[in-house]
Write an enzyme that holds these catalytic residues in place. Structure first.
Site, PDB file in Angstrom:
ATOM      1  N   ARG A   1      31.182  38.730  28.828  1.00 48.53           N
ATOM      2  CA  ARG A   1      30.317  39.237  29.886  1.00 48.53           C
ATOM      3  C   ARG A   1      28.842  39.260  29.492  1.00 48.53           C
ATOM      4  O   ARG A   1      27.972  38.852  30.262  1.00 48.53           O
ATOM      5  CB  ARG A   1      30.746  40.656  30.282  1.00 48.53           C
ATOM      6  CG  ARG A   1      31.998  40.681  31.111  1.00 48.53           C
ATOM      7  CD  ARG A   1      32.432  42.092  31.434  1.00 48.53           C
ATOM      8  NE  ARG A   1      33.675  42.055  32.203  1.00 48.53           N
ATOM      9  CZ  ARG A   1      34.312  43.133  32.614  1.00 48.53           C
ATOM     10  NH1 ARG A   1      33.845  44.336  32.340  1.00 48.53           N
ATOM     11  NH2 ARG A   1      35.423  43.011  33.316  1.00 48.53           N
TER      12      ARG A   1
ATOM     13  N   LEU B   1      31.239  43.982  43.068  1.00 48.35           N
ATOM     14  CA  LEU B   1      31.755  43.198  41.960  1.00 48.35           C
ATOM     15  C   LEU B   1      32.582  42.003  42.438  1.00 48.35           C
ATOM     16  O   LEU B   1      33.423  42.140  43.318  1.00 48.35           O
ATOM     17  CB  LEU B   1      32.640  44.104  41.099  1.00 48.35           C
ATOM     18  CG  LEU B   1      33.187  43.516  39.808  1.00 48.35           C
ATOM     19  CD1 LEU B   1      32.070  43.318  38.812  1.00 48.35           C
ATOM     20  CD2 LEU B   1      34.244  44.435  39.232  1.00 48.35           C
TER      21      LEU B   1
ATOM     22  N   ARG C   1      32.508  47.780  25.926  1.00 45.05           N
ATOM     23  CA  ARG C   1      33.837  48.151  26.391  1.00 45.05           C
ATOM     24  C   ARG C   1      34.641  46.921  26.770  1.00 45.05           C
ATOM     25  O   ARG C   1      34.147  46.031  27.440  1.00 45.05           O
ATOM     26  CB  ARG C   1      33.732  49.062  27.624  1.00 45.05           C
ATOM     27  CG  ARG C   1      35.084  49.404  28.226  1.00 45.05           C
ATOM     28  CD  ARG C   1      34.987  50.381  29.374  1.00 45.05           C
ATOM     29  NE  ARG C   1      34.428  49.845  30.587  1.00 45.05           N
ATOM     30  CZ  ARG C   1      35.082  49.038  31.434  1.00 45.05           C
ATOM     31  NH1 ARG C   1      36.321  48.654  31.176  1.00 45.05           N
ATOM     32  NH2 ARG C   1      34.495  48.596  32.528  1.00 45.05           N
TER      33      ARG C   1
ATOM     34  N   HIS D   1      27.628  43.453  34.304  1.00 44.87           N
ATOM     35  CA  HIS D   1      28.639  42.472  34.711  1.00 44.87           C
ATOM     36  C   HIS D   1      27.942  41.250  35.290  1.00 44.87           C
ATOM     37  O   HIS D   1      27.041  41.388  36.103  1.00 44.87           O
ATOM     38  CB  HIS D   1      29.580  43.097  35.740  1.00 44.87           C
ATOM     39  CG  HIS D   1      30.865  42.355  35.877  1.00 44.87           C
ATOM     40  ND1 HIS D   1      30.936  41.139  36.508  1.00 44.87           N
ATOM     41  CD2 HIS D   1      32.119  42.632  35.444  1.00 44.87           C
ATOM     42  CE1 HIS D   1      32.192  40.708  36.467  1.00 44.87           C
ATOM     43  NE2 HIS D   1      32.924  41.590  35.825  1.00 44.87           N
TER      44      HIS D   1
ATOM     45  N   GLU E   1      35.992  38.666  37.361  1.00 48.21           N
ATOM     46  CA  GLU E   1      35.982  37.626  36.352  1.00 48.21           C
ATOM     47  C   GLU E   1      37.040  36.565  36.650  1.00 48.21           C
ATOM     48  O   GLU E   1      36.954  35.430  36.191  1.00 48.21           O
ATOM     49  CB  GLU E   1      36.302  38.284  34.998  1.00 48.21           C
ATOM     50  CG  GLU E   1      35.533  37.760  33.836  1.00 48.21           C
ATOM     51  CD  GLU E   1      35.423  38.816  32.749  1.00 48.21           C
ATOM     52  OE1 GLU E   1      34.668  39.782  32.947  1.00 48.21           O
ATOM     53  OE2 GLU E   1      36.087  38.676  31.720  1.00 48.21           O
TER      54      GLU E   1
ATOM     55  N   PHE F   1      43.832  39.931  29.354  1.00 44.64           N
ATOM     56  CA  PHE F   1      42.469  40.318  29.682  1.00 44.64           C
ATOM     57  C   PHE F   1      41.576  39.937  28.526  1.00 44.64           C
ATOM     58  O   PHE F   1      42.059  39.708  27.413  1.00 44.64           O
ATOM     59  CB  PHE F   1      42.414  41.840  29.919  1.00 44.64           C
ATOM     60  CG  PHE F   1      41.946  42.229  31.293  1.00 44.64           C
ATOM     61  CD1 PHE F   1      42.607  41.793  32.423  1.00 44.64           C
ATOM     62  CD2 PHE F   1      40.838  43.067  31.456  1.00 44.64           C
ATOM     63  CE1 PHE F   1      42.183  42.164  33.692  1.00 44.64           C
ATOM     64  CE2 PHE F   1      40.412  43.441  32.714  1.00 44.64           C
ATOM     65  CZ  PHE F   1      41.078  42.989  33.843  1.00 44.64           C
TER      66      PHE F   1
ATOM     67  N   GLN G   1      26.926  48.260  29.958  1.00 45.97           N
ATOM     68  CA  GLN G   1      27.546  46.975  30.271  1.00 45.97           C
ATOM     69  C   GLN G   1      27.036  46.443  31.606  1.00 45.97           C
ATOM     70  O   GLN G   1      27.069  47.147  32.611  1.00 45.97           O
ATOM     71  CB  GLN G   1      29.069  47.121  30.335  1.00 45.97           C
ATOM     72  CG  GLN G   1      29.786  45.790  30.544  1.00 45.97           C
ATOM     73  CD  GLN G   1      31.268  45.882  30.212  1.00 45.97           C
ATOM     74  OE1 GLN G   1      32.055  46.356  31.012  1.00 45.97           O
ATOM     75  NE2 GLN G   1      31.650  45.451  29.028  1.00 45.97           N
TER      76      GLN G   1
ATOM     77  N   HIS H   1      27.119  47.972  35.258  1.00 43.80           N
ATOM     78  CA  HIS H   1      28.539  48.158  35.559  1.00 43.80           C
ATOM     79  C   HIS H   1      29.124  49.420  34.913  1.00 43.80           C
ATOM     80  O   HIS H   1      29.870  50.160  35.547  1.00 43.80           O
ATOM     81  CB  HIS H   1      29.309  46.928  35.089  1.00 43.80           C
ATOM     82  CG  HIS H   1      30.766  46.936  35.432  1.00 43.80           C
ATOM     83  ND1 HIS H   1      31.220  47.153  36.719  1.00 43.80           N
ATOM     84  CD2 HIS H   1      31.866  46.736  34.671  1.00 43.80           C
ATOM     85  CE1 HIS H   1      32.546  47.108  36.718  1.00 43.80           C
ATOM     86  NE2 HIS H   1      32.964  46.862  35.494  1.00 43.80           N
TER      87      HIS H   1
END
Lengths: 298, 620
Positions: free
Chosen positions: B283, B247, B383, B237, B250, B115, B235, B348
């Protein structure tokens, strides 16, 4: 309760709110600036509303929505209200309901939360079938769109039904994992990829209740466990991490009088499931397991 | 008046709330979950990615902590981050022991994947539906243990004493509106109240958050005196569907998806936003690039850009990204095998929240918080993907154990006004806080509190809870009886202003405009009214109260954004394009202060158990 009732036109009423301003300790120029700004913004809002009204003259869709409230005059007798909303590409039934509520009638009541088919709150009876409002495109439906609460469940108000019976049936199958041989606290129980794949579809249930509502057997028999609860039991009964003894107990629950044998394989639950879970297949497989199990003890 | 009594009351039944309830029950406490939704409807269920946990040889909690501190842009507190990384493996395995259907490797062990921002593939997952599995697995435990659930009960406020200093206050319970019947009931907590009400996305008009994510718990804790920490870090996205905010993972860009503007340019490269990694930049970088394109007239319908994955071929898409085909078709009416998807940045995740220590305790005795509504602080200014779910289970469990008063371990993180290191001051165009606040005798919706007697200091729990119930009943009556403004208009204007001015790009003028707009929302809210006259399932009243909560939180967030004159993590300021470590390695705190919000700072703790984390340039 029958939802076959008369329909009436809903008038949309809008009033521009009057707001009072207390300037408090602010200076006069600041206050003046703020008041000007406020007037400008009020004008902006009015322009936007005009645009909305103009939109309504453009592409629109019409919802016929079931209305009922046991304690409000004029709503104790179920009726249908009609809302015409501006249409844009990608608009769902839930979007249209939210528009109607926020612009025409703030008492229009329906459950909804995630807007992406994972919370399972907004299963309705849309043009005669059980669907999630958020996952149903208006473009896929004939106009006007008829939106009713899920059939075979008690209506609390408008599109909200009492889900307690559904939850009770889920609880009845002991819907929790009962592993008997847990390894150390930093070590997992092993599970094969094949076994995980086998239970995968059953784990996708979002508890929306569409299947129960579509099932003729469940409609006529409140004691029948129903497709959702049986599917939940399937998830655990087929999970190799639970031991044989637990599986025996699970099969006993499932093959009792109100269990798997009530299913008449009409596939209505499978057809309406918004997560594409093969519910009828799962029930059939459990019937076979139960038979095998009984043969073993002969 | 119905008063329910339990040892521990958990408000909210998503991941953090369920974990807290289970932990408190294991300590022997009589626990109740009180939630405006049925537990399985909670937005934890929408989480896709996974749970970061150092489970394997070659990985360590120290490496996970290092990655997390770096990702936080050195605004996370080391004791919080180290606690997260130390506890996550055990908590993740606990979920497996409760039967969670993790994806599996060939040897039957749980799968992990790479990730963003991680030095080891430690994101433990269950398909692309990790949150759904986590939520249902824990709800199963709640059923198994017979933990009492008051579902569709909307908690309106906390029952807290009136001491001047929040650190002297005691939380004795809360007040909830029974949505089905319209009754307002009290809940007395003998040991503690845990707030676990999740995110605040509904203060923006475009968010991946659920409609229910209105920050209720954070707002009520704030008004009760618990400070809000680092709220300006939000955050956004980069790839969400324009019509709904759903969403788009990614993973689409990870597999080779390309972003285009109206000129047909692959702008991440061609416009120089990220010459090396293009669409795979972090992001915040991609979100800023997309908005720049749209603002400069190269967006579609002045609203979005295109994400194209058709060149990947149907077979590969179906194999690795099947869920995206469904999401795009179902929620945008676009078949991504046939045409590009429309995407734009969306709110997000809120990194900030109720200030707590690493045991989930706030500065108010008996009040705890965990999950997205809390700020321990683990995420700091940014985050990392895969760190939200471990936060729920690690700090949910700790808050539950501590609320049950059986675990008395000391915390290193200090909370409350006594932790203040520096006063803050900002130049605001309007006075923030309650309109016309002169003391505590004015309430937001126009009523008066003078009638219900003096301050409650050493009063018994029952009296504090009863008074809270009376106040909330009066509030409901007031909102129901009068004529006035529909909350939806106010909420719409709040969302518009936050989206225009407190979004990915922030500048002083816009932030000040937002504070003015928020002030205007407060003024109009004084005339707010509920038009649905029914006591049965009145969602109008719930949403009206939620809107008040959003106003309070939006204001604290904007104050923090105006105060922080630097660019760190997700917080970008036009006038201040650098991270300023000398000045700004400190937490922004906003404290309600009886309706006159006060801004101050407290230090960031970079000293870990064995080492001190040195701030470095954050590059990947």
């Amino acid at each position: 309760m029958s939802t076959q009732i008369t329909e009436r036109e809903e008038e949309s009423t809008e009033s521009e709110p009057e707001t009072e301003t207390e300037a408090g300790a602010e200076t006069a120029p600041a206050r003046q600036r703020r008041m000007d700004e406020k007037r400008r913004r009020a004008a902006d809002r009015e322009t936007e509303r005009e645009r909305e009204r103009a939109g309504i003259e453009g592409d629109t869709r019409t919802l016929k929505v079931f209305r009922y409230d046991p304690e409000v005059e004029g709503k104790e007798e179920p009726r249908f209200d009609e809302f015409t909303v501006p249409y844009r590409k990608g608009m769902t039934v839930l979007d249209a309901l939210i528009y109607a509520r926020d612009h025409y009638d703030s008492s229009l009541t329906f459950r909804h939360s995630c807007r992406q088919a994972i919370c399972g709150s907004d299963a309705f009876f849309i043009n005669g079938s059980q669907r999630l409002g958020c996952k149903t495109q208006l473009s896929d439906l004939s106009n006007p769109v008829r939106v009713e609460p899920l059939p075979h469940q008690e209506v609390v108000k408008d599109l909200v039904v009492d889900m307690q019976h559904f939850y009770d049936q889920m609880d009845a199958v002991e819907p929790y994992f009962q592993g008997d041989d847990v390894p150390g606290e930093l070590e997992e129980q092993r599970q094969s990829r094949e076994n995980r794949e086998k239970i995968k579809m059953s784990t996708r249930c979002i508890w929306c209740g569409a299947c129960m509502s579509s099932c003729n057997i469940a409609a006529g028999n409140n004691d029948y466990l129903g497709p959702a609860a049986i599917n939940k039991a399937y998830q655990f009964a087929m999970d190799e991490r639970e031991g044989e003894a637990v599986k025996q107990e699970r099969l006993e629950i499932l093959e009792q009088e109100q269990g798997v044998w009530r299913c008449q394989t009409q596939f209505s639950c499978t057809e309406v499931c918004p997560k594409d879970i093969p519910l009828t297949e799962h029930i059939q497989e459990l019937k076979r397991e139960a038979v095998k199990n009984n043969l073993k003890f002969w | 008046m119905a008063i329910h009594e339990h040892d521990v009351i958990v408000v909210g039944a998503g991941g953090a709330g369920l974990r807290a309830a289970i932990a408190a029950q294991e300590e022997g406490a009589d626990v109740a979950l009180v939630s405006k939704l049925h537990p399985v409807r909670s937005h934890t269920g929408a989480a896709e990615g996974g749970i970061n946990a150092a489970l394997r040889e070659g990985d360590s909690w120290e490496d996970h902590a290092y990655d997390t501190m770096k990702g936080s842009d050195y605004l996370g507190d080391a004791p919080a981050i180290e606690t997260l990384c130390q506890d996550s493996p055990r908590e993740t395995m606990q979920l497996e022991h409760w039967g969670m259907a993790f994806s599996r490797d060939d040897d039957g062990r749980v799968s992990q994947r790479p990730f963003g921002g991680l030095s080891f593939p430690r994101t433990t997952y269950a398909g692309a539906e990790t949150g759904h599995h986590l939520l249902h697995t824990m709800y199963q435990q709640v059923i198994k243990r017979g933990i009492r659930v008051y579902d569709e009960h909307y908690v309106m406020n906390l029952a807290v004493t009136d001491h001047d200093d929040p650190e002297d206050r005691q939380c004795y319970g809360c007040v909830a509106y029974d949505i089905k019947t319209g009754d307002v009931n009290g809940f007395t907590a003998n040991d503690g109240v845990v707030i676990a009400t999740g995110g605040t996305g509904q203060m923006y008009d475009h968010t991946t958050n659920a409609v229910a994510n209105t920050g209720d718990g954070a707002a009520m804790a704030y008004r009760a005196g618990a400070p809000l920490e680092d709220m300006e870090f939000v955050q956004f996205h980069p790839t969400t569907l324009p019509s709904t905010g759903v969403l788009i993972t990614e993973g689409v860009r990870g597999e080779g998806g390309i972003l285009y503007n109206t000129e047909g340019e692959r702008f991440m490269f061609e416009r120089g936003y990220a010459n090396n990694v293009g669409e795979l930049a972090s992001r915040d970088v991609v979100a800023r690039a997309e908005l720049t394109e749209i603002n400069e007239g190269r967006g579609f319908e002045d609203d979005h850009v295109l994400l194209d994955m058709r060149h990947l071929g149907e077979e590969r898409i179906t194999d690795r990204l099947e869920n995206i085909i469904h999401l795009s078709k179902d929620f945008e009416g676009v078949d991504p095998l046939e045409e590009p998807m429309r995407v734009k940045p969306g709110q997000h995740y809120e990194m900030g929240g109720i200030e707590t220590d690493e045991n989930g305790a706030t500065c108010i005795d008996g009040l705890y918080a965990a999950g997205e509504c809390a700020c321990v602080s683990v995420h700091g200014a940014n985050r990392l993907g895969g760190n939200a779910l471990p936060e729920l289970i690690v700090f949910g469990a700790r808050a539950g154990r501590h609320a049950a008063r059986r675990d008395r371990a000391e915390a290193r993180i200090e909370t409350g006004p006594s932790a203040k290191s520096e006063d803050g001051s900002i130049d605001t165009p309007v006075t923030p806080g309650e309109v016309g606040a002169t003391g505590e005798d004015v309430v937001a919706d126009g009523g008066s509190r003078a009638a219900d007697g003096g301050a409650l200091l050493d009063a018994p729990a029952g009296e504090v809870v009863e008074r809270a119930v009376e106040r909330e009943r009066a509030r409901v009556e007031r909102l129901m009886e009068r004529e006035g403004v529909n909350h939806a208009e106010i909420r719409g204007d709040l969302q518009k202003s936050m989206t225009d001015h407190v979004n990915v790009f922030r500048q002083e003028e816009g932030l000040k405009q937002a504070l003015e707009d928020i002030h205007e929302c407060r003024e109009r809210y004084r005339d707010v009214a509920v038009s649905d006259p029914s006591r049965t399932y009145n969602t109008d009243i719930i949403q009206t109260i939620e809107t008040r909560n959003l106003i309070d939180l939006a204001e604290a967030l904007t104050m923090g954004a105006l105060a922080r004159t630097e660019f760190r993590g997700a917080h970008w300021r036009k006038e201040h394009q650098e991270r300023k470590d000398d000045e700004w390695i400190k937490h922004t705190i906003v404290q309600w202060n009886g309706g006159r919000p006060e801004l101050y700072y407290k230090p960031v703790i970079l000293e870990g158990e064995e080492k001190t984390y040195e701030p470095k340039v954050r590059s990947y």
